[in-house]
Write an enzyme that holds these catalytic residues in place. Structure first.
Site, PDB file in Angstrom:
ATOM      1  N   VAL A   2       5.997  69.631  51.072  1.00  0.00           N
ATOM      2  CA  VAL A   2       5.442  68.477  50.360  1.00  0.00           C
ATOM      3  C   VAL A   2       4.145  68.980  49.746  1.00  0.00           C
ATOM      4  CG1 VAL A   2       4.597  66.111  50.539  1.00  0.00           C
ATOM      5  CG2 VAL A   2       6.516  66.873  51.968  1.00  0.00           C
ATOM      6  N   GLY A   3       4.144  69.182  48.432  1.00  0.00           N
ATOM      7  CA  GLY A   3       3.132  70.010  47.779  1.00  0.00           C
ATOM      8  C   GLY A   3       1.770  69.397  47.581  1.00  0.00           C
ATOM      9  N   CYS A   4       1.046  69.142  48.656  1.00  0.00           N
ATOM     10  CA  CYS A   4      -0.311  68.610  48.509  1.00  0.00           C
ATOM     11  C   CYS A   4      -1.254  69.642  47.895  1.00  0.00           C
ATOM     12  CB  CYS A   4      -0.847  68.112  49.845  1.00  0.00           C
ATOM     13  SG  CYS A   4      -0.663  69.256  51.209  1.00  0.00           S
ATOM     14  N   HIS A   5      -0.872  70.934  47.889  1.00  0.00           N
ATOM     15  CA  HIS A   5      -1.695  71.962  47.251  1.00  0.00           C
ATOM     16  C   HIS A   5      -1.684  71.825  45.730  1.00  0.00           C
ATOM     17  CE1 HIS A   5       2.416  73.564  47.479  1.00  0.00           C
ATOM     18  NE2 HIS A   5       2.141  74.228  46.372  1.00  0.00           N
TER      19      HIS A   5
END
Length: 310
Positions: free
Chosen positions: A132-135
Site C-alpha cells: 500500500v504505497g504510502c511512500h
C-alpha cells in the site's frame, strides 16, 4: 493478527503479520507504529501461504518488476483510515500524489471535505508498507515528507520505481562485485577528476579493491543487478562516494547519502576542492567545510575540504 514472519529486504528487515488468511501488517524495522494491532500472543510461522505470497511479491518488487499482483490484504482501521488506504492503493506504481490531492480524492469518496493533515495522519498509520504505497505521497511542493519508515527509505523506494535502482548494503563482497565497483570508480573519476596528474588514475585504481573490501559499511546502488554507484562509510565518516557518469544527476548519490546520514549516522566527508560539482553536491545536502588541507592523504597536490553536516 495472529502470526508473524520476517523478510530481509534491501532496505532492512521487515516484519509481516497475518490473521492466517490475509496479510494484515508489513513494517520496516524501526518504523513508527510498527506492529500496531499485533496480538500479544502472535506466534512466528514462516509457512503460511500468504507469507510466501508476500515474500514472492517483495522479491519481485525489489527486483524492479512492475504491477505484480499483491497478496491478499486485510487492513484493520477506522472507516476514515480505510478510505485513505483504499485511495492510496489506487496511486499507480511509479506515480506520486500530494497530501492535498489525496485529501481531495478522499473527500470525493466521503462526500465531504477533509484536510490534508487528517489524511496525512491516516497515511502514517498505514499498516502494510510498500504494497500500500504510502511512500508515493509527497508534500505540497513535491518535497519528501512524513514517511513512517524514514525518509531515506521513501527516497529509495521512489528511485526504485522511477529508475529501477535498488540500494542495498553489501554485507558480502565477492570478487565480481568488487571488480564491478572498481570499474564504476574509474569511470566516475575519469569523468569528474580532470585535475589529476597523468598516471594517477592507474595508480589509484590499484588500491581501490582493498579500500572496497576494507571499508566497514558499503552501500551499493544497482540497476538490473549492475552497480551504478556506491558509498563507503567508517563510523560517522563517508570515506567514498562514486556514481557511474551515465547515472549522474538522477538521484543515485542522494539515495546513498540519505541512507548514510539517516541510517548509518554519517556526518562528515572529505572531498577534492578541485571537484566543484562534488563540493556543491555536499553543500546542497547541508554539509559545510570546516577544514582544508593543501594536499591529499598521500601528500599529493590535491587540496581536500573536510565537510560536516550541520
Amino acid at each position: 493478527m495472529r502470526h508473524t514472519t520476517v523478510y530481509d529486504s534491501p532496505l532492512g528487515e521487515m516484519l509481516l503479520a497475518s490473521d492466517g488468511q490475509a496479510l494484515t501488517g508489513l513494517w520496516f524495522e524501526g518504523q513508527r507504529h510498527a506492529a500496531a494491532g499485533l496480538s500479544p500472543d502472535a506466534t512466528p510461522r514462516d509457512d503460511l501461504p500468504v507469507f510466501e505470497a508476500a515474500r514472492s511479491w517483495l522479491r519481485s518488487y525489489f527486483s524492479g518488476e512492475k504491477n505484480v499482483e499483491p497478496p491478499a490484504l486485510r487492513l484493520e482501521g477506522t472507516p476514515f483510515q480505510g478510505c485513505v488506504w483504499d485511495a492510496l492503493r489506487e496511486v499507480p506504481y511509479g506515480s506520486t500524489v500530494t497530501y492535498g490531492e489525496l485529501a481531495a480524492r478522499v473527500g470525493r469518496r466521503l462526500g465531504r471535505a477533509t484536510s490534508a493533515r487528517a489524511v496525512g495522519s491516516a497515511v502514517g498509520r498505514n499498516p502494510v508498507s510498500v504494497i500500500v504505497g504510502c511512500h508515493r505521497v509527497l508534500g505540497a511542493r513535491g518535497e519528501l515528507t512524513g514517511y513512517a519508515g524514514g525518509l531515506w527509505r521513501k527516497r529509495a523506494l521512489l528511485a526504485l520505481e522511477r529508475d529501477g535502482v535498488v540500494a542495498r548494503e553489501a554485507t558480502e563482497r565477492p570478487a565480481a562485485l568488487v571488480a564491478a565497483l572498481a570499474d564504476v570508480w574509474e569511470r566516475s573519476v575519469r569523468a569528474t577528476h580532470d585535475f589529476l596528474l597523468p598516471g594517477e588514475v592507474e595508480r589509484l585504481r590499484a588500491v581501490v579493491p582493498d579500500a572496497l573490501e576494507g571499508v566497514p559499511r558499503l552501500l551499493v546502488a544497482e540497476e538490473a543487478g549492475t552497480p551504478v554507484g556506491f558509498l563507503g562509510a567508517d563510523g560517522d565518516f563517508v570515506e567514498m562516494l562514486f556514481v557511474d557518469p551515465g547515472w549522474r544527476g538522477r538521484g543515485v548519490g542522494r539515495v546513498l547519502m540519505s541512507r548514510a546520514t539517516e541510517a548509518l549516522g554519517a556526518r562528515e566527508v572529505s572531498v577534492n576542492e578541485q571537484n566543484p560539482q562534488a563540493v556543491g553536491f555536499y553543500e546542497h545536502l547541508g554539509f559545510s567545510a570546516y577544514r582544508r588541507t593543501p594536499v591529499d592523504d598521500d601528500g599529493r597536490p590535491y587540496p581536500l575540504l573536510y565537510m560536516r553536516l550541520a
